[in-house]
Write a protein that holds these residues in place. Sequence first.
Motif, mmCIF file in Angstrom:
data_model
loop_
_atom_site.group_PDB
_atom_site.id
_atom_site.type_symbol
_atom_site.label_atom_id
_atom_site.label_comp_id
_atom_site.label_asym_id
_atom_site.label_seq_id
_atom_site.Cartn_x
_atom_site.Cartn_y
_atom_site.Cartn_z
ATOM 1 N N PHE A 34 0.828 -1.202 0.000
ATOM 2 C CA PHE A 34 0.000 0.000 0.000
ATOM 3 C C PHE A 34 0.861 1.250 0.000
ATOM 4 N N ALA A 35 1.909 1.246 0.817
ATOM 5 C CA ALA A 35 2.804 2.404 0.871
ATOM 6 C C ALA A 35 3.516 2.606 -0.467
ATOM 7 N N ILE A 36 3.957 1.518 -1.085
ATOM 8 C CA ILE A 36 4.609 1.625 -2.401
ATOM 9 C C ILE A 36 3.619 2.136 -3.447
ATOM 10 N N ALA A 37 2.391 1.620 -3.409
ATOM 11 C CA ALA A 37 1.368 2.066 -4.364
ATOM 12 C C ALA A 37 1.060 3.544 -4.185
ATOM 13 N N MET A 38 0.970 3.995 -2.958
ATOM 14 C CA MET A 38 0.717 5.419 -2.716
ATOM 15 C C MET A 38 1.889 6.266 -3.203
ATOM 16 N N GLY A 39 3.105 5.754 -3.056
ATOM 17 C CA GLY A 39 4.271 6.469 -3.577
ATOM 18 C C GLY A 39 4.236 6.570 -5.091
ATOM 19 N N LEU A 40 3.840 5.483 -5.769
ATOM 20 C CA LEU A 40 3.729 5.518 -7.226
ATOM 21 C C LEU A 40 2.637 6.482 -7.687
ATOM 22 N N ILE A 41 1.522 6.469 -6.997
ATOM 23 C CA ILE A 41 0.425 7.372 -7.370
ATOM 24 C C ILE A 41 0.834 8.830 -7.152
ATOM 25 N N ALA A 42 1.526 9.098 -6.048
ATOM 26 C CA ALA A 42 1.983 10.474 -5.779
ATOM 27 C C ALA A 42 3.042 10.902 -6.787
ATOM 28 N N ALA A 43 3.965 9.991 -7.118
ATOM 29 C CA ALA A 43 4.987 10.315 -8.119
ATOM 30 C C ALA A 43 4.341 10.551 -9.477
ATOM 31 N N GLY A 44 3.315 9.801 -9.792
ATOM 32 C CA GLY A 44 2.597 10.021 -11.033
ATOM 33 C C GLY A 44 1.860 11.345 -11.049
ATOM 34 N N TYR A 45 1.399 11.756 -9.908
ATOM 35 C CA TYR A 45 0.694 13.043 -9.817
ATOM 36 C C TYR A 45 1.659 14.211 -10.050
ATOM 37 N N PHE A 46 2.869 14.109 -9.469
ATOM 38 C CA PHE A 46 3.803 15.217 -9.549
ATOM 39 C C PHE A 46 4.737 15.165 -10.762
ATOM 40 N N TYR A 47 5.101 13.947 -11.228
ATOM 41 C CA TYR A 47 6.121 13.856 -12.272
ATOM 42 C C TYR A 47 5.598 13.209 -13.557
ATOM 43 N N VAL A 48 5.499 11.878 -13.559
ATOM 44 C CA VAL A 48 5.116 11.143 -14.766
ATOM 45 C C VAL A 48 3.731 10.531 -14.538
ATOM 46 N N PRO A 49 2.713 11.015 -15.219
ATOM 47 C CA PRO A 49 1.345 10.525 -14.972
ATOM 48 C C PRO A 49 1.147 9.031 -15.227
ATOM 49 N N LEU A 50 1.979 8.432 -16.066
ATOM 50 C CA LEU A 50 1.823 6.992 -16.335
ATOM 51 C C LEU A 50 2.192 6.113 -15.140
ATOM 52 N N LEU A 51 2.843 6.666 -14.140
ATOM 53 C CA LEU A 51 3.154 5.896 -12.933
ATOM 54 C C LEU A 51 1.904 5.612 -12.089
ATOM 55 N N GLN A 52 0.838 6.345 -12.341
ATOM 56 C CA GLN A 52 -0.379 6.133 -11.555
ATOM 57 C C GLN A 52 -1.060 4.811 -11.904
ATOM 58 N N ILE A 53 -0.904 4.354 -13.131
ATOM 59 C CA ILE A 53 -1.562 3.092 -13.539
ATOM 60 C C ILE A 53 -0.980 1.898 -12.786
ATOM 61 N N PRO A 54 0.360 1.697 -12.776
ATOM 62 C CA PRO A 54 0.867 0.592 -11.952
ATOM 63 C C PRO A 54 0.590 0.795 -10.465
ATOM 64 N N GLY A 55 0.524 2.063 -10.052
ATOM 65 C CA GLY A 55 0.192 2.343 -8.654
ATOM 66 C C GLY A 55 -1.206 1.885 -8.295
ATOM 67 N N LEU A 56 -2.151 2.099 -9.196
ATOM 68 C CA LEU A 56 -3.527 1.651 -8.941
ATOM 69 C C LEU A 56 -3.648 0.135 -8.969
ATOM 70 N N ILE A 57 -2.919 -0.508 -9.868
ATOM 71 C CA ILE A 57 -2.932 -1.975 -9.916
ATOM 72 C C ILE A 57 -2.320 -2.541 -8.641
ATOM 73 N N LEU A 58 -1.186 -1.967 -8.232
ATOM 74 C CA LEU A 58 -0.541 -2.412 -6.994
ATOM 75 C C LEU A 58 -1.411 -2.112 -5.781
ATOM 76 N N LEU A 59 -2.173 -1.034 -5.840
ATOM 77 C CA LEU A 59 -3.085 -0.701 -4.750
ATOM 78 C C LEU A 59 -4.148 -1.785 -4.570
ATOM 79 N N ALA A 60 -4.668 -2.302 -5.678
ATOM 80 C CA ALA A 60 -5.670 -3.373 -5.592
ATOM 81 C C ALA A 60 -5.065 -4.628 -4.956
ATOM 82 N N VAL A 61 -3.850 -4.966 -5.348
ATOM 83 C CA VAL A 61 -3.171 -6.137 -4.771
ATOM 84 C C VAL A 61 -2.896 -5.902 -3.286
ATOM 85 N N ALA A 62 -2.467 -4.689 -2.949
ATOM 86 C CA ALA A 62 -2.163 -4.367 -1.557
ATOM 87 C C ALA A 62 -3.413 -4.444 -0.684
ATOM 88 N N LEU A 63 -4.513 -3.923 -1.175
ATOM 89 C CA LEU A 63 -5.753 -3.986 -0.392
ATOM 90 C C LEU A 63 -6.226 -5.419 -0.212
#
Length: 98
Positions: A34-63
């Motif tokens: 969950f922490a890694i997924a939130m980091g990917l989503i935040a990095a996607g928000y600030f830097y590269v938007p495509l990082l949010q997609i793996p972040g959301l997939i990892l978020l589902a696995v984490a939950l």
Amino acid sequence: MANTHTTKFKRLVYSLGSEPKLSLKRFFIGLGLFAIAMGLIAAGYFYVPLLQIPGLILLAVALFFAFWGYLGIFANRFSQVISATDVTWPDDDNAAPK
């Protein structure tokens, strides 16, 4: 006398809570993911938007892992309550007292 649904429920609770250390490990894995997924989503928000997609997939696995682990932890605690309050009923009501 316990009916079939009660015994199936007890069996399910006992099987889910039978390994509390494994359940805690699953919960912590889910928490870490969950922490890694939130980091990917935040990095996607600030830097590269495509990082949010793996972040959301990892978020589902984490939950999933966190829920599975928490369910096992809860089942372990609940099985302790069931075993402490479980009343054994005699098999035959008409049997002579022991």
